[in-house]
Design a protein around this motif. Structure first.
Motif: not given
Length: 207
Positions: A185-188, A141-152, A100-109
């Motif tokens: 056009g999202w994600p770019a 986009p409200t859950l995943h910004d570009e930085h998060t997607l790149t890091q994931l 769903k996202t990076l492990p540390v960010q899971y509880p938000a989802i």
């Protein structure tokens, strides 16, 4: 595809909220067994989905029965129960693991503490098993910004993931949480290209 009810997580974008609660005593497995028996030689395999199919105590027995009929077996899972995943891995030919996202960010989802660690453990067990698999992430986009997607993407690649897919969240009445439609056009494209370089196979699924 066989959908099993029950899930311990409460993701706001769930596309099957009607399957979050298990409904005891309302199984249709005998009818499904009959259907599968009639389709032997016509279908290649059966994929168990949900909900979270690992919440079903009978899953190991169901997988064993399906394999005994001659079908390949698959599983769609978020990795919420790594210990149960480990028990059924010998009965599986393929797994689609939702990351769903990076492990540390899971509880938000998921709204569940420690859910990221469970997904991470499930990924490690899956990779150690040798079972064929892919990882996929549902994006908005409200859950995943570009930085998060790149890091994931980098996080998954560092762990040896070779097949990865993005699935764009499709807002609709099936979702318990309101999400705005995703702009075209999202994600770019540049971000997609950057992420794709990490994997042997990368796919953006919009449908």
């Amino acid at each position: 595809m066989v959908f099993l009810a029950g899930c311990p997580w409460r993701c706001g974008y769930c596309h099957n909220p009607g399957l979050l609660q298990r409904r005891h005593g309302q199984t249709s497995w005998p009818q499904l067994r009959e259907q599968l028996q009639r389709r032997r030689g016509l279908l290649d395999g059966v994929v168990f989905s949900g909900g979270e199919p690992l919440t079903e105590p009978a899953l190991p027995a169901l997988l064993a029965e399906v394999r005994a009929m001659g079908f390949a077996t698959g599983l769609h899972s978020g990795g919420s129960h790594p210990e149960r995943l480990q028990r059924v891995l010998p009965l599986l030919d393929w797994v689609g693991l939702d990351i769903k996202t990076l492990p540390v960010q899971y509880p938000a989802i998921t709204a569940v503490a420690g859910s990221g660690e469970r997904a991470e453990t499930s990924l490690a067990l899956l990779q150690a098993s040798g079972v064929d698999y892919e990882c996929r992430s549902t994006l908005h986009p409200t859950l995943h910004d570009e930085h998060t997607l790149t890091q994931l993407a980098a996080w998954l690649a560092q762990r040896g993931v070779r097949r990865y897919a993005w699935q764009l969240l499709r807002p609709g009445p099936q979702l318990p949480q309101a999400f705005a439609p995703i702009a075209a056009g999202w994600p770019a494209p540049a971000l997609q290209a950057t992420v794709a370089r990490h994997f042997a196979h990368f796919e953006l699924r919009t449908g």
